[in-house]
Motif scaffolding. Sequence first.
Motif, short mmCIF file in Angstrom:
data_model
loop_
_atom_site.label_atom_id
_atom_site.label_comp_id
_atom_site.label_asym_id
_atom_site.label_seq_id
_atom_site.Cartn_x
_atom_site.Cartn_y
_atom_site.Cartn_z
N LEU A 62 0.83 -1.21 0.00
CA LEU A 62 0.00 0.00 0.00
C LEU A 62 0.86 1.26 0.00
N ARG A 63 1.98 1.19 0.72
CA ARG A 63 2.86 2.38 0.78
C ARG A 63 3.53 2.61 -0.58
N THR A 64 3.93 1.54 -1.23
CA THR A 64 4.58 1.68 -2.54
C THR A 64 3.61 2.24 -3.57
N VAL A 65 2.38 1.73 -3.55
CA VAL A 65 1.35 2.26 -4.45
C VAL A 65 1.07 3.72 -4.11
N GLY A 66 1.05 4.01 -2.81
CA GLY A 66 0.80 5.39 -2.37
C GLY A 66 1.89 6.34 -2.85
N ASP A 67 3.14 5.89 -2.83
CA ASP A 67 4.25 6.73 -3.34
C ASP A 67 4.05 7.03 -4.82
N TRP A 68 3.62 6.02 -5.55
CA TRP A 68 3.36 6.23 -6.98
C TRP A 68 2.19 7.20 -7.15
N MET A 69 1.18 7.08 -6.31
CA MET A 69 0.00 7.96 -6.41
C MET A 69 0.37 9.41 -6.11
N LYS A 70 1.32 9.60 -5.21
CA LYS A 70 1.72 10.98 -4.87
C LYS A 70 2.26 11.69 -6.12
N LYS A 71 2.92 10.92 -7.00
CA LYS A 71 3.52 11.52 -8.20
C LYS A 71 2.62 11.43 -9.42
N ASN A 72 1.67 10.50 -9.39
CA ASN A 72 0.89 10.24 -10.60
C ASN A 72 -0.62 10.26 -10.38
N GLY A 73 -1.03 10.73 -9.21
CA GLY A 73 -2.45 10.69 -8.87
C GLY A 73 -3.34 11.43 -9.85
N GLU A 74 -2.78 12.46 -10.52
CA GLU A 74 -3.57 13.21 -11.52
C GLU A 74 -4.11 12.27 -12.60
N SER A 75 -3.41 11.17 -12.85
CA SER A 75 -3.84 10.24 -13.91
C SER A 75 -4.92 9.28 -13.44
N ILE A 76 -5.27 9.36 -12.15
CA ILE A 76 -6.28 8.47 -11.58
C ILE A 76 -7.47 9.25 -11.03
N TYR A 77 -7.18 10.15 -10.05
CA TYR A 77 -8.27 10.88 -9.41
C TYR A 77 -9.04 11.71 -10.42
N ASN A 78 -10.37 11.76 -10.25
CA ASN A 78 -11.19 12.67 -11.04
C ASN A 78 -11.01 12.45 -12.55
N THR A 79 -10.84 11.19 -12.92
CA THR A 79 -10.80 10.86 -14.34
C THR A 79 -12.17 10.31 -14.76
N ASP A 80 -12.31 10.10 -16.07
CA ASP A 80 -13.63 9.75 -16.62
C ASP A 80 -13.57 8.45 -17.41
N PRO A 81 -14.72 7.78 -17.55
CA PRO A 81 -14.73 6.59 -18.41
C PRO A 81 -14.33 6.98 -19.83
N MET A 82 -13.53 6.13 -20.48
CA MET A 82 -13.12 6.49 -21.83
C MET A 82 -13.58 5.45 -22.83
N PRO A 83 -13.79 5.88 -24.07
CA PRO A 83 -14.26 4.93 -25.08
C PRO A 83 -13.23 3.82 -25.27
N ASP A 84 -13.70 2.65 -25.63
CA ASP A 84 -12.79 1.52 -25.83
C ASP A 84 -12.01 1.68 -27.12
N ASN A 139 9.71 5.15 -14.56
CA ASN A 139 9.12 4.58 -13.33
C ASN A 139 8.72 3.14 -13.63
N ALA A 140 9.45 2.22 -13.10
CA ALA A 140 9.27 0.79 -13.43
C ALA A 140 7.88 0.29 -13.04
N LEU A 141 7.25 0.94 -12.10
CA LEU A 141 5.90 0.50 -11.69
C LEU A 141 4.88 0.83 -12.78
N ASP A 142 4.98 2.06 -13.29
CA ASP A 142 4.06 2.53 -14.32
C ASP A 142 4.52 3.94 -14.72
N THR A 143 5.05 4.07 -15.92
CA THR A 143 5.47 5.39 -16.41
C THR A 143 4.29 6.04 -17.11
N VAL A 144 3.91 7.22 -16.65
CA VAL A 144 2.72 7.88 -17.21
C VAL A 144 3.13 9.01 -18.15
#
Length: 425
Positions: free
Chosen positions: A300-322, A405-410
């Motif tokens: 959870l902490r590792t994911v949280g560290d990633w979220m601190k730097k990349n949260g814009e790509s998750i929070y307040n996002t919208d469904p996207m067409p396939d 970012n080896a976890l997920d480069t955005v």
Amino acid sequence: MNKLSWFLQSKYGAIVHWGLYAIPAGFWQGEYAPHGGEWIMKNWRSGIPYADYAALADQFNPENFDADAFVRFLKEDCGFRYLVFTTKHHDGFAMYDSACNDYNIMHTPYGKDVTRALSDACEKYGLTFCLYYSQLQDWADPNGFGNTWDFGPDQDKDFRKYLEEKCKPQLKELLTEYGKIGLIWFDTPYEMDKAQCQELVDFVHQFQPDCLINGRVGYNLGDYRQMGDRGIPLCTYPKPWEVPMTLNDTWGYRSDDDRWKTPEHVIRLLAEVAGKGGNLLLNIGPDAQGALPAESENILRTVGDWMKKNGESIYNTDPMPDFPYRLDTDFGCFTYSRDRKKLYMHIFRYPTVPPHQICVVGLETKVGKAYLLETGEEVMCWQTYETARDEHRLRVRLPYAKAPNALDTVVVIELEEDELRTQTL
Ligand code: JFZ
């Protein structure tokens, strides 16, 4: 303001399964009980007699549990935006000071109301406080469903009596004594009839009209669709939805469940779910002392560290067409913000071979510049259209031989149009 707004913007919540079941942790009288730790009372042999299971209350004493530190960890270190806490699971034991039923946490050596402590901490740290409540199953009550080994066949029970004497009085306590509740997370409605489910919806709104209700109230009468456990739809689901997800394989703490997902796996699930328009509700199962398994905390902490730097790509996002083709076999997936007119390219499989380029087929919308979300460094990005094959291609070329970012480069891709359009086959 749409009462779903906070939910749709959150994208990432925690569900905490904590109760008496954390004491046996999957084993009873030294014998393995199958499935989740929280189901041990029903799943051990033909069921643990209520009198024997209830005796666990005399052992429950997580004296070192610190609700404030726990909630601060969830919000500030993990990046969760809401917390769903199991106030009463199927075993019928209430993790709060219930005046209407003594089978609760106040009648243990611990004797403190953790639900109130969690509510106060959520208020302090700005985490939306939500409550899990098992509305049908109650293995401690002769008229709750599920305990056939002490109380006989369910069809012979007086569920109306259970609704009126335990379920609704407890819901009223929770909705009137613990501040603003973001949502009531009902579970396993099974064979309840639609009228009973609607009755619970109306009952909740009697006390907190803006309190959301999940789909497991039954008959999809809730405010959003509740997917099956760990059930992620194959394509974007355009209406509000949420998927509960275990971090290992079980919900309530089991001492032997060490099948932990990696942080990379969790981030990929989070990006996939957000891209498809849903919320990821990630499970935490504290042990009998209220402590997180070390593996759980590290993930959870590792994911949280990633979220601190990349949260814009998750929070307040919208469904996207396939897209017409799966993206994950090549690089990963996209998330999307309509308001920000941005696509977020989540690169899980980094193109290590020069020229470190990714080609995506099927995006019709015109794009502008692209850059690494974490650093703002621009990257090459261009589009082509091949008339003969009617194929729109987007190419992105990264400046590095290995993933930033080896976890997920955005990579952020700015859109030049208001509408996001993709091709269909
Ligand atoms: C239920 C509970 O029985 C379980 O203990 C846990 O709380 C989980 C989050 O919810 O289990 C379910 C409920 C629904 C499905 C699967 C497991 N389903 O719809 O697939």
